[in-house]
Design a protein around this motif. Structure first.
Motif, short mmCIF file in Angstrom:
data_model
loop_
_atom_site.label_atom_id
_atom_site.label_comp_id
_atom_site.label_asym_id
_atom_site.label_seq_id
_atom_site.Cartn_x
_atom_site.Cartn_y
_atom_site.Cartn_z
N PHE A 61 30.70 -53.02 100.87
CA PHE A 61 29.65 -53.84 101.47
C PHE A 61 30.18 -55.24 101.68
CE2 PHE A 61 26.36 -51.39 98.73
CZ PHE A 61 26.19 -50.44 99.71
N GLU A 62 29.98 -55.77 102.87
CA GLU A 62 30.19 -57.21 103.09
C GLU A 62 28.82 -57.84 102.93
OE1 GLU A 62 31.07 -59.53 107.01
OE2 GLU A 62 32.98 -58.93 106.10
N VAL A 63 28.71 -58.80 102.02
CA VAL A 63 27.41 -59.37 101.65
C VAL A 63 27.38 -60.85 101.99
CG1 VAL A 63 25.82 -59.79 99.73
CG2 VAL A 63 27.17 -57.68 99.78
N THR A 64 26.36 -61.23 102.77
CA THR A 64 26.13 -62.62 103.14
C THR A 64 24.73 -63.00 102.68
OG1 THR A 64 27.50 -62.31 105.11
CG2 THR A 64 26.07 -64.25 105.06
N GLU A 65 24.64 -64.04 101.85
CA GLU A 65 23.36 -64.53 101.34
C GLU A 65 22.50 -63.41 100.77
OE1 GLU A 65 21.50 -66.98 104.32
OE2 GLU A 65 23.25 -68.28 104.48
N GLY A 66 23.14 -62.50 100.02
CA GLY A 66 22.42 -61.44 99.33
C GLY A 66 22.08 -60.22 100.17
N LYS A 67 22.46 -60.22 101.45
CA LYS A 67 22.17 -59.08 102.34
C LYS A 67 23.46 -58.42 102.79
CE LYS A 67 17.66 -59.75 103.06
NZ LYS A 67 16.67 -58.85 102.58
N VAL A 68 23.42 -57.10 102.94
CA VAL A 68 24.56 -56.36 103.45
C VAL A 68 24.64 -56.59 104.96
CG1 VAL A 68 25.58 -54.07 103.77
CG2 VAL A 68 24.36 -54.61 101.64
N THR A 69 25.77 -57.13 105.41
CA THR A 69 25.94 -57.41 106.84
C THR A 69 26.92 -56.45 107.49
OG1 THR A 69 27.61 -59.07 106.28
CG2 THR A 69 25.35 -59.85 106.66
N ARG A 70 27.68 -55.72 106.67
CA ARG A 70 28.65 -54.74 107.18
C ARG A 70 28.90 -53.74 106.06
NH1 ARG A 70 34.83 -55.76 107.60
NH2 ARG A 70 35.49 -53.86 108.66
N CYS A 71 29.15 -52.49 106.44
CA CYS A 71 29.39 -51.45 105.44
C CYS A 71 30.38 -50.44 106.01
CB CYS A 71 28.06 -50.78 105.08
SG CYS A 71 28.23 -49.51 103.82
N TRP A 72 31.35 -50.02 105.17
CA TRP A 72 32.32 -49.02 105.61
C TRP A 72 32.82 -48.22 104.41
CZ3 TRP A 72 33.23 -54.10 104.91
CH2 TRP A 72 34.33 -54.50 104.19
N LYS A 73 33.32 -47.03 104.72
CA LYS A 73 33.85 -46.12 103.70
C LYS A 73 35.27 -46.52 103.33
CE LYS A 73 31.37 -42.08 105.44
NZ LYS A 73 31.56 -40.71 105.93
N GLY A 74 35.65 -46.17 102.12
CA GLY A 74 37.04 -46.27 101.70
C GLY A 74 37.34 -47.45 100.88
#
Length: 71
Positions: free
Chosen positions: A58-71
């Motif tokens: 998870f890429e997290v910005t200000e407590g929210k997931v802004t991007r998600c990927w496997k691996g």
């Protein structure tokens, strides 16, 4: 010679479904759906690019997931 290890199975889950969720809820949901490892990263984090089966990033910005990927 040692046998080649079998990687763990990955959940049949769409990473895009986590985008927009708050990080804590997304991590809880990922665990419940069978992801063995969840990694939260700040935007632009420098990470190694090895693929680890069963891991969700998870890429997290200000407590929210802004991007998600496997691996």
């Amino acid at each position: 010679m040692a046998p080649i290890p079998t990687p763990p199975a990955e959940p049949q889950d769409n990473p895009d479904a986590y985008v927009g969720l708050d990080a804590h809820s997304a991590e809880s949901q990922a665990g419940a759906r069978g992801w063995s490892t969840v990694r939260q990263l700040p935007p632009g984090a420098i990470i190694t690019m090895e693929y680890l089966a069963g891991r969700l990033n998870f890429e997290v910005t200000e407590g929210k997931v802004t991007r998600c990927w496997k691996g």
